[in-house]
Design a protein around this motif. Structure first.
Motif, short mmCIF file in Angstrom:
data_model
loop_
_atom_site.label_atom_id
_atom_site.label_comp_id
_atom_site.label_asym_id
_atom_site.label_seq_id
_atom_site.Cartn_x
_atom_site.Cartn_y
_atom_site.Cartn_z
N UNK A 39 -2.10 1.32 -11.74
CA UNK A 39 -3.13 0.45 -12.32
C UNK A 39 -2.67 -0.99 -12.56
N UNK A 40 -2.41 -1.69 -11.47
CA UNK A 40 -1.99 -3.08 -11.53
C UNK A 40 -2.24 -3.72 -10.18
N UNK A 41 -2.43 -5.03 -10.16
CA UNK A 41 -2.61 -5.74 -8.91
C UNK A 41 -3.87 -5.31 -8.18
N UNK A 42 -3.77 -5.19 -6.85
CA UNK A 42 -4.94 -4.86 -6.05
C UNK A 42 -5.44 -3.43 -6.30
N UNK A 43 -4.59 -2.58 -6.90
CA UNK A 43 -5.01 -1.23 -7.24
C UNK A 43 -5.28 -1.06 -8.74
N UNK A 44 -5.56 -2.18 -9.40
CA UNK A 44 -5.90 -2.14 -10.82
C UNK A 44 -7.16 -1.31 -11.04
N UNK A 45 -7.27 -0.70 -12.22
CA UNK A 45 -8.44 0.12 -12.55
C UNK A 45 -9.16 -0.47 -13.75
N UNK A 256 17.83 0.08 -7.71
CA UNK A 256 16.65 0.40 -8.51
C UNK A 256 15.42 -0.35 -8.03
N UNK A 257 15.60 -1.62 -7.66
CA UNK A 257 14.47 -2.41 -7.15
C UNK A 257 13.92 -1.79 -5.86
N UNK A 258 14.80 -1.47 -4.95
CA UNK A 258 14.37 -0.89 -3.68
C UNK A 258 13.71 0.47 -3.92
N UNK A 259 14.27 1.24 -4.85
CA UNK A 259 13.74 2.58 -5.12
C UNK A 259 12.33 2.54 -5.69
N UNK A 260 12.04 1.56 -6.53
CA UNK A 260 10.70 1.52 -7.15
C UNK A 260 9.70 0.72 -6.34
N UNK A 261 10.15 -0.26 -5.55
CA UNK A 261 9.22 -1.10 -4.80
C UNK A 261 8.85 -0.52 -3.44
N UNK A 262 9.71 0.31 -2.85
CA UNK A 262 9.40 0.89 -1.55
C UNK A 262 8.18 1.81 -1.61
N UNK A 263 8.11 2.77 -2.54
CA UNK A 263 6.89 3.59 -2.58
C UNK A 263 5.65 2.77 -2.92
N UNK A 264 5.81 1.71 -3.70
CA UNK A 264 4.68 0.85 -4.00
C UNK A 264 4.18 0.16 -2.73
N UNK A 265 5.10 -0.28 -1.87
CA UNK A 265 4.71 -0.92 -0.61
C UNK A 265 4.05 0.07 0.33
N UNK A 266 4.57 1.29 0.39
CA UNK A 266 3.97 2.32 1.25
C UNK A 266 2.57 2.66 0.75
N UNK A 267 2.42 2.77 -0.56
CA UNK A 267 1.10 2.99 -1.14
C UNK A 267 0.17 1.83 -0.81
N UNK A 268 0.72 0.61 -0.88
CA UNK A 268 -0.08 -0.57 -0.56
C UNK A 268 -0.53 -0.60 0.88
N UNK A 270 -1.26 2.03 2.64
CA UNK A 270 -2.40 2.95 2.69
C UNK A 270 -3.66 2.26 2.19
N UNK A 271 -3.51 1.43 1.14
CA UNK A 271 -4.65 0.69 0.60
C UNK A 271 -5.21 -0.27 1.65
N UNK A 272 -4.33 -1.01 2.32
CA UNK A 272 -4.77 -1.94 3.37
C UNK A 272 -5.48 -1.19 4.50
N UNK A 273 -4.94 -0.04 4.87
CA UNK A 273 -5.53 0.73 5.97
C UNK A 273 -6.92 1.24 5.59
N UNK A 274 -7.06 1.72 4.37
CA UNK A 274 -8.36 2.21 3.91
C UNK A 274 -9.38 1.07 3.82
N UNK A 275 -8.92 -0.10 3.42
CA UNK A 275 -9.85 -1.21 3.20
C UNK A 275 -10.22 -1.93 4.51
N UNK A 280 -7.14 -3.12 12.24
CA UNK A 280 -6.83 -4.41 11.62
C UNK A 280 -5.38 -4.48 11.15
N UNK A 281 -4.90 -3.39 10.58
CA UNK A 281 -3.50 -3.34 10.13
C UNK A 281 -2.56 -3.37 11.32
#
Length: 292
Positions: A39-45, A256-268, A270-275, A280-281
């Protein structure tokens, strides 16, 4: 004067304890691979508990560099260290420059920022405090504290600073590409309003560009969707090079940065692909060209 006895600034015993457990943070990030809820950024709720984006961002990011600076100015005296080597202050300065940009300038430069859920705010704040305490303790007293400790490392420091600078410039450039999408949307809305003689929408408020998204195209966006993440990793790898491969707190930070940001990028991704759709991606990866 200690803000929290033995913790801020940290005693050696508490610093070693915190550093030893901080290295297990990547285990926590495994949960991120199983969730699309962020719940932050482009996937905020929408939530009644949300914190306004710009306020939340500054509030959760700024304590990091403030904590590090506090430790740098208090812990040496407590440990009987009269003067820290210049390289220690170089690293502290680079850390501060990054977070002044990230915590203070980004909310000013960004046309809008989506609201942030209190859970994200709290976890990000804890990350900043733990990370700054580990790195600050190393720089202020528990790492190299004499010029002799840095002997023979001039080349490593210089190269590390250049890598850090390249990563920072890349980070800012790609951040601004994302900001330009919002700025362009705002300009288009303004032109349409002027052409139609409309200054406000039906609710009487200025039209918003909060949720305007487009596929970014320039720079490394040609190959990946999160180049600002990659450039930040480059920054901190340069920072690690300055401290040396044996600089445990910075090594932990990079991992730690790579560990937490990588899944966020992969999730992102998926968001770009769905949108925008797979076409386009295209062949863009999430964060590392040709790999992830």
């Amino acid at each position: 004067m200690a803000l929290i006895e033995n913790w801020l600034p940290p005693s050696r015993e508490h610093w070693e304890f915190l550093t030893s457990i901080w290295q297990f943070f990547p285990i926590i990030t495994l949960v991120q691979w199983t969730l699309d809820w962020y719940p932050s950024g482009k996937t905020s709720i929408n939530s009644r508990f949300n914190i306004p984006g710009k306020i939340a961002w500054a509030g959760m990011e700024a304590p990091g560099f403030l904590t590090l600076l506090y430790i740098m100015f208090t812990l040496p005296q407590q440990q009987g260290i009269q003067k820290l080597p210049q390289a220690n202050w170089v690293m502290a300065t680079l850390f501060t420059i990054h977070y002044i940009y990230r915590a203070l300038l980004c909310p000013i430069l960004n046309p809008t920022m989506s609201p942030i859920h209190p859970l994200v705010f709290t976890l990000a704040l804890l990350f900043q405090l733990c990370n700054a305490t580990c790195i600050g303790g190393w720089l202020a007293a528990y790492g190299p504290v004499t010029p002799a400790d840095w002997a023979g490392r001039v080349l490593w420091i210089e190269v590390g600073m250049m890598i850090f600078a390249a990563g920072l410039v890349g980070n800012i450039y790609h951040d601004d590409e994302l900001r330009e999408i919002r700025r362009a949307a705002a300009r288009n809305i303004k032109r349409r309003e002027e052409a139609q003689g409309e200054k406000k929408n039906e609710g009487g408020k200025a039209k918003s560009v909060d949720k305007v998204y487009m596929m970014p195209q320039n720079g490394l966006f040609t190959w990946i969707l999160y180049p600002h993440y990659l450039c930040e990793w480059v920054e901190w790898c340069g920072f690690w090079m300055i401290g040396g491969l044996g600089c445990v707190p910075v090594r932990i930070f990079v991992i730690n940065e790579i560990a937490t940001m990588t899944p966020r990028a992969v999730q992102g991704k998926r968001w770009y692909t769905e949108r925008f759709g797979r076409e386009k991606v295209g062949g863009r990866k999430a964060v590392i060209p040709g790999i992830i």
